[in-house]
Structure formats: C-alpha cells, structure tokens
Design a protein around this motif. Sequence first.
Motif, PDB file in Angstrom:
ATOM      1  N   THR A 199       3.004 -10.220   3.779  1.00 49.46           N
ATOM      2  CA  THR A 199       2.631  -8.986   4.485  1.00 49.46           C
ATOM      3  C   THR A 199       3.198  -7.753   3.795  1.00 49.46           C
ATOM      4  O   THR A 199       2.485  -6.771   3.573  1.00 49.46           O
ATOM      5  N   ILE A 200       4.482  -7.796   3.429  1.00 50.44           N
ATOM      6  CA  ILE A 200       5.090  -6.616   2.814  1.00 50.44           C
ATOM      7  C   ILE A 200       4.520  -6.364   1.426  1.00 50.44           C
ATOM      8  O   ILE A 200       4.399  -5.213   0.998  1.00 50.44           O
ATOM      9  N   CYS A 201       4.128  -7.419   0.723  1.00 45.42           N
ATOM     10  CA  CYS A 201       3.512  -7.216  -0.600  1.00 45.42           C
ATOM     11  C   CYS A 201       2.143  -6.562  -0.471  1.00 45.42           C
ATOM     12  O   CYS A 201       1.769  -5.713  -1.287  1.00 45.42           O
ATOM     13  N   LYS A 202       1.381  -6.947   0.544  1.00 46.07           N
ATOM     14  CA  LYS A 202       0.090  -6.298   0.767  1.00 46.07           C
ATOM     15  C   LYS A 202       0.276  -4.835   1.169  1.00 46.07           C
ATOM     16  O   LYS A 202      -0.458  -3.956   0.719  1.00 46.07           O
ATOM     17  N   MET A 203       1.276  -4.591   2.033  1.00 51.04           N
ATOM     18  CA  MET A 203       1.501  -3.232   2.508  1.00 51.04           C
ATOM     19  C   MET A 203       1.995  -2.308   1.397  1.00 51.04           C
ATOM     20  O   MET A 203       1.573  -1.157   1.308  1.00 51.04           O
ATOM     21  N   THR A 204       2.913  -2.812   0.569  1.00 51.16           N
ATOM     22  CA  THR A 204       3.533  -1.941  -0.428  1.00 51.16           C
ATOM     23  C   THR A 204       2.808  -1.962  -1.768  1.00 51.16           C
ATOM     24  O   THR A 204       2.655  -0.926  -2.409  1.00 51.16           O
ATOM     25  N   LEU A 205       2.376  -3.147  -2.214  1.00 50.35           N
ATOM     26  CA  LEU A 205       1.794  -3.288  -3.554  1.00 50.35           C
ATOM     27  C   LEU A 205       0.291  -3.483  -3.559  1.00 50.35           C
ATOM     28  O   LEU A 205      -0.359  -3.241  -4.575  1.00 50.35           O
ATOM     29  N   GLY A 206      -0.258  -3.954  -2.433  1.00 52.12           N
ATOM     30  CA  GLY A 206      -1.684  -4.269  -2.402  1.00 52.12           C
ATOM     31  C   GLY A 206      -2.001  -5.594  -3.049  1.00 52.12           C
ATOM     32  O   GLY A 206      -3.163  -5.865  -3.381  1.00 52.12           O
ATOM     33  N   THR A 207      -0.985  -6.460  -3.230  1.00 46.16           N
ATOM     34  CA  THR A 207      -1.203  -7.774  -3.844  1.00 46.16           C
ATOM     35  C   THR A 207      -1.168  -8.871  -2.790  1.00 46.16           C
ATOM     36  O   THR A 207      -0.591  -8.699  -1.719  1.00 46.16           O
ATOM     37  N   ASP A 208      -1.772 -10.008  -3.116  1.00 48.35           N
ATOM     38  CA  ASP A 208      -1.792 -11.159  -2.217  1.00 48.35           C
ATOM     39  C   ASP A 208      -1.056 -12.308  -2.886  1.00 48.35           C
ATOM     40  O   ASP A 208      -1.567 -12.936  -3.812  1.00 48.35           O
ATOM     41  N   GLU A 209       0.154 -12.593  -2.427  1.00 42.46           N
ATOM     42  CA  GLU A 209       0.982 -13.626  -3.061  1.00 42.46           C
ATOM     43  C   GLU A 209       0.726 -15.024  -2.513  1.00 42.46           C
ATOM     44  O   GLU A 209       1.190 -16.011  -3.082  1.00 42.46           O
ATOM     45  N   GLN A 210       0.015 -15.137  -1.378  1.00 35.60           N
ATOM     46  CA  GLN A 210      -0.399 -16.417  -0.797  1.00 35.60           C
ATOM     47  C   GLN A 210       0.776 -17.387  -0.576  1.00 35.60           C
ATOM     48  O   GLN A 210       0.661 -18.583  -0.799  1.00 35.60           O
ATOM     49  N   CYS A 211       1.878 -16.849  -0.104  1.00 34.32           N
ATOM     50  CA  CYS A 211       3.052 -17.696   0.138  1.00 34.32           C
ATOM     51  C   CYS A 211       2.853 -18.661   1.299  1.00 34.32           C
ATOM     52  O   CYS A 211       3.508 -19.704   1.368  1.00 34.32           O
ATOM     53  N   LEU A 212       1.961 -18.327   2.247  1.00 39.62           N
ATOM     54  CA  LEU A 212       1.749 -19.193   3.401  1.00 39.62           C
ATOM     55  C   LEU A 212       0.905 -20.418   3.089  1.00 39.62           C
ATOM     56  O   LEU A 212       0.718 -21.272   3.950  1.00 39.62           O
ATOM     57  N   ASP A 213       0.404 -20.505   1.884  1.00 40.05           N
ATOM     58  CA  ASP A 213      -0.311 -21.708   1.448  1.00 40.05           C
ATOM     59  C   ASP A 213       0.742 -22.724   1.003  1.00 40.05           C
ATOM     60  O   ASP A 213       1.232 -22.681  -0.120  1.00 40.05           O
ATOM     61  N   LEU A 214       1.098 -23.645   1.906  1.00 40.89           N
ATOM     62  CA  LEU A 214       2.180 -24.591   1.619  1.00 40.89           C
ATOM     63  C   LEU A 214       1.798 -25.635   0.587  1.00 40.89           C
ATOM     64  O   LEU A 214       2.662 -26.396   0.129  1.00 40.89           O
ATOM     65  N   SER A 215       0.514 -25.688   0.227  1.00 41.98           N
ATOM     66  CA  SER A 215       0.095 -26.643  -0.806  1.00 41.98           C
ATOM     67  C   SER A 215       0.443 -26.140  -2.204  1.00 41.98           C
ATOM     68  O   SER A 215       0.422 -26.904  -3.167  1.00 41.98           O
ATOM     69  N   ARG A 216       0.775 -24.850  -2.293  1.00 41.98           N
ATOM     70  CA  ARG A 216       1.153 -24.260  -3.574  1.00 41.98           C
ATOM     71  C   ARG A 216       2.670 -24.156  -3.657  1.00 41.98           C
ATOM     72  O   ARG A 216       3.349 -23.994  -2.646  1.00 41.98           O
ATOM     73  N   PRO A 217       3.225 -24.250  -4.854  1.00 37.06           N
ATOM     74  CA  PRO A 217       4.673 -24.062  -4.988  1.00 37.06           C
ATOM     75  C   PRO A 217       5.063 -22.627  -4.638  1.00 37.06           C
ATOM     76  O   PRO A 217       4.245 -21.706  -4.749  1.00 37.06           O
ATOM     77  N   VAL A 218       6.287 -22.455  -4.212  1.00 40.84           N
ATOM     78  CA  VAL A 218       6.769 -21.115  -3.893  1.00 40.84           C
ATOM     79  C   VAL A 218       6.692 -20.255  -5.159  1.00 40.84           C
ATOM     80  O   VAL A 218       7.178 -20.667  -6.218  1.00 40.84           O
ATOM     81  N   PRO A 219       6.057 -19.086  -5.095  1.00 39.00           N
ATOM     82  CA  PRO A 219       5.964 -18.238  -6.285  1.00 39.00           C
ATOM     83  C   PRO A 219       7.340 -17.941  -6.873  1.00 39.00           C
ATOM     84  O   PRO A 219       8.316 -17.747  -6.152  1.00 39.00           O
ATOM     85  N   ALA A 220       7.403 -17.900  -8.184  1.00 38.85           N
ATOM     86  CA  ALA A 220       8.680 -17.662  -8.865  1.00 38.85           C
ATOM     87  C   ALA A 220       9.300 -16.335  -8.450  1.00 38.85           C
ATOM     88  O   ALA A 220      10.528 -16.202  -8.398  1.00 38.85           O
ATOM     89  N   ILE A 221       8.462 -15.360  -8.128  1.00 40.11           N
ATOM     90  CA  ILE A 221       8.996 -14.048  -7.772  1.00 40.11           C
ATOM     91  C   ILE A 221       9.756 -14.113  -6.451  1.00 40.11           C
ATOM     92  O   ILE A 221      10.727 -13.368  -6.233  1.00 40.11           O
TER      93      ILE A 221
END
Length: 510
Positions: A199-221
């Motif tokens: 949510t904060i990445c969308k609000m501040t950067l306009g990016t979608d990090e998709q962290c809530l997709d538990l099938s993907r590894p946690v993003p390195a950032i």
Amino acid sequence: MQDLAVSLFLLLSLSLWAFCLIYVFIYIFHRSSTDRSSTDRSSTDRSSPPSYPFIGCFISFFKNRRRLLSWYTHLLSHSPSLTIVVHRLGSRRTVVTANPANVEYMLKTNFLNYPKGKPFTDILGDLLGCGIFNVDGELWSTQRKLASHEFSAKSLREFVVKTLEDEVHLRLIPLLQKAARTNAALDLQDVLGRLAFDTICKMTLGTDEQCLDLSRPVPAIVNAFDMATGISAKRAIAPVSLAWKAKRLFNIGSEKRLKEAVQMVHSWVSHIIRNKNLDNNKDSDLLSRLLSAGHGEEVVRDMVVSFIMAGRDTTSAAMTWLFWLLTKHPKVEQTLMDEVASLSNNYRTASLGYGYEELKDMKYLKACLCESMRLYPPVAWDSKHAAAADILPDGTPVRKGDRVTYFPYGMGRMEELWGPEREEFKPERWFEKGEVKAVSPFKFPVFQGGPRMCLGKEMAFIQMKYVVATVLKRFEFRAVSESEPVFVPLLTAHMAGGLQVYVRERRGQK
C-alpha cells in the motif's frame, strides 16, 4: 585487510571492557557508603537508576538492556515528576520523561531548543539521509511545507482509498479466505506488514510490489528495508555507541550489512525516480507530486524513503496489536462489529468498499485503535537533543547536548495519566458524551505534537479503519498461543515471532 580490521576491532573492544571491569571492581570495593546515599539529590535523581563516577548507570543499564521498556516504566512510575535521568558510559546524559507538561514543552513551547540533533542523524542518517524525519532547521521546514501541501490534497486522499480497495479486496481477502479453508495457521503480523508495504509503495512510488502474493518469494527490497531499520534501531540502544561506530569505521559485521542494505534501498528508489513518467501520474502517487514540484532526485529520494519507513511499519504494528487484543476481548469485538454492521446500509459493493465519510463515522473503531496504540504504541520512544541548557517544567535541569526522550510506551502505563485501570484495554475511556474525546497529543504522543505533528495521521487512520472494518466484517481470528506476545521496540515496534492465528469466515458474510 578484513582480518586485520576484525583483529583491531576485537582488541579495541576487549581493552574497553577490561578497563570498565577493572574500574568497576575498584569502585565497588573502595567507594565509601556515604557517597552512595547523598541526601541532597532531587526527586528526579532519587528515582533514577544508581549512578557512579565515570561509568554512570552503566551496570544497571547493562543488566536491564533486554527489558528497557519495563525498566524505564518502573522507574518513571516511582518518580514524583514522572521523569528520570540516565547517565551511562559511552552515551550522553539522557532525560527520560512521561510527564505531559515536559512533552509539550519540548515538542511545542520551546520547540527550537529541542531539535532532532546530530546524535539522531548519526544513528539514522545512513538510511534516511536528509529526509524530513532526520533533519532540522530550514531543510526540515522546507520539506514540511511541501509535504503538508501534498498530504492535504483531496485527490491524494481519494487515491489512498482507491489503493486500499484494490489491495484489500483483490489480494488480502482472497488470502484470508484460503487460510480459512485450509485451517492453516497464519502469521497475521507478516500479512499486515506485506499489505502495508504494498500500500505505501503504491501511495508514495506508484509501484506494485505484490508482497501479498505468498506464492512469490519476499522481494529483496523488503528484506533490505528490514535489515536497514533493524540495525539502525540497535545503534540507538547499544550499551556503548563506540562499538557500532568502530564497526562502521572498519566496515565489518552488522555495519557492513547495514551499508549494503542502505545501498540497495537507495538504488531501488533512485531507479524508480529516474524512470518515472510524470505525464500519466501528476495527481496520483506522492513521488509524482514531489517531482512535478521540481525537487532534485536526492531530496525526493530521502523524503520517499522516510515516508515508506514511517507508513509501512507503524500502521501494520498498530493493526497487529489491535487484532490480538480483540481475540482477548470478545465483548469489545462484538461492539465493534455492531458499529461496522450499522454502516452496512451505506456499504455499496465488495469491489468498492467503504468511502471516506463512512470511515470517518467509525467512532468506536477509532477508539479501539487509540486504546491499542496507548498500550502498544508503534513508536515506543522518541528523542530530541538540547541545543542549550534548560529547565523542564517539572524542574529537571537539562544540559546542553543532553538527549531528552519522551516515552509513549511508559506514558500509557502511568496511573497519574490513565487511572488505576491503566493496563486494561478499555476503548470506552476515549468517549465523552457519545463522541470520541480530544486527548492532548502531549498526554498521548503517538503521533507526536506541536510543529512536528505527524502529517500522515489522518491517512493512517483511514488505512487502519478500512482494513480492520473490512476484515472483521468477514473473518474472525483465534490466536494459536494463549500467552501474551513480546513487544519489541525497534524503530517501530513489533511482536516477537509474529502473531500466529487461525482464520474463520463469519457466517452469511461475503
């Protein structure tokens, strides 16, 4: 070269510890008892931990280093002024207060004498740079005016609500539904942290990090942010600051890991800034607004990093503790559910969720959030540094360069402030004549007060209300463990080990 640096650091550390131990033994066996019981100490001094020449209260501090919150709270509760002085080897003299008059004085009345100060910049400067949370004076004032203008924009508020709709309905609810179907234990703290980061990445950067997709590894950032904030926080509570400064000098251990994490965070944000297309984003995310105002890359980068750090961890921490408290207080949960249900007539469709006006009307939910943050504040303590010698309203003397810390965690547990039922979770204490009463920000300084009052306060309540109301309407949680979680106060507080829960869908809800 690395081996030599490690050897030098170890030699320096061992020499320091040997010197301290020798001094302590000499002091214990040779100091006269009359020196230990001076009768001319002030009430603040008498309530402060035992202090000795040169080492100060280092012995007591070291013994209590793993329970500083409860130790400080105990000392403050026995202080007539709700203030203590901590002076220890390797750190500057620190005044710790839970006195609202002192808090108002340092945050508002004599604001200019209590800036963040260079010691604070030293601790967080590597990560936050010249961001708004890490600077004073003209640089802070300029950023504050800019950010204040952007945060007050109606279009940004609408963008925030739309972001929450997408994240909660398209990602969070399906995730919780799956957990309910499989009856698998879920770490709700981790889930809320992922939601907050997306949510904060969308609000501040306009990016979608998709962290809530538990099938993907946690993003390195995400791991880089966790590493950077965690190590930076440990600098502040290190028994001897010389230790982390030596490690930074030789670029070894935790300081080496911090440097690598900060480089990743800064590179990630800078890359997004350089590739930002302003043509389609002028009135959406915060980054686009800042760049459209003509500010340089480094200033914008530092501001954005500050907002991500503050907006990510604080809201997720507050919601985590509230959800846990609700599992222990079913009557409070039912009252909260009744309020949510009463607004269902205005609840449009699952894809649209609650509107801004509906969220404002959730008074009992706001009281629950305030009461939860009173007991478990997202930021347990905050410090300023005296620019000149001073005297606090309770009579405590402050020397130039002293660290002056106000202590929200302890303030929430002071009987003088909240009465004999101070340790109970009672949202009703926030009501007066059916309305949520205004409590002084200097008695409840969770969002600070005075000129540095949190700009994102309203936005934080919008986000927390939206998530809690939407989730509680559909799901109920049961904690896996009956024991009380451990409160860990880093830059922002969290539960040790997370909040493991079982999820169940409420009957008749979609």
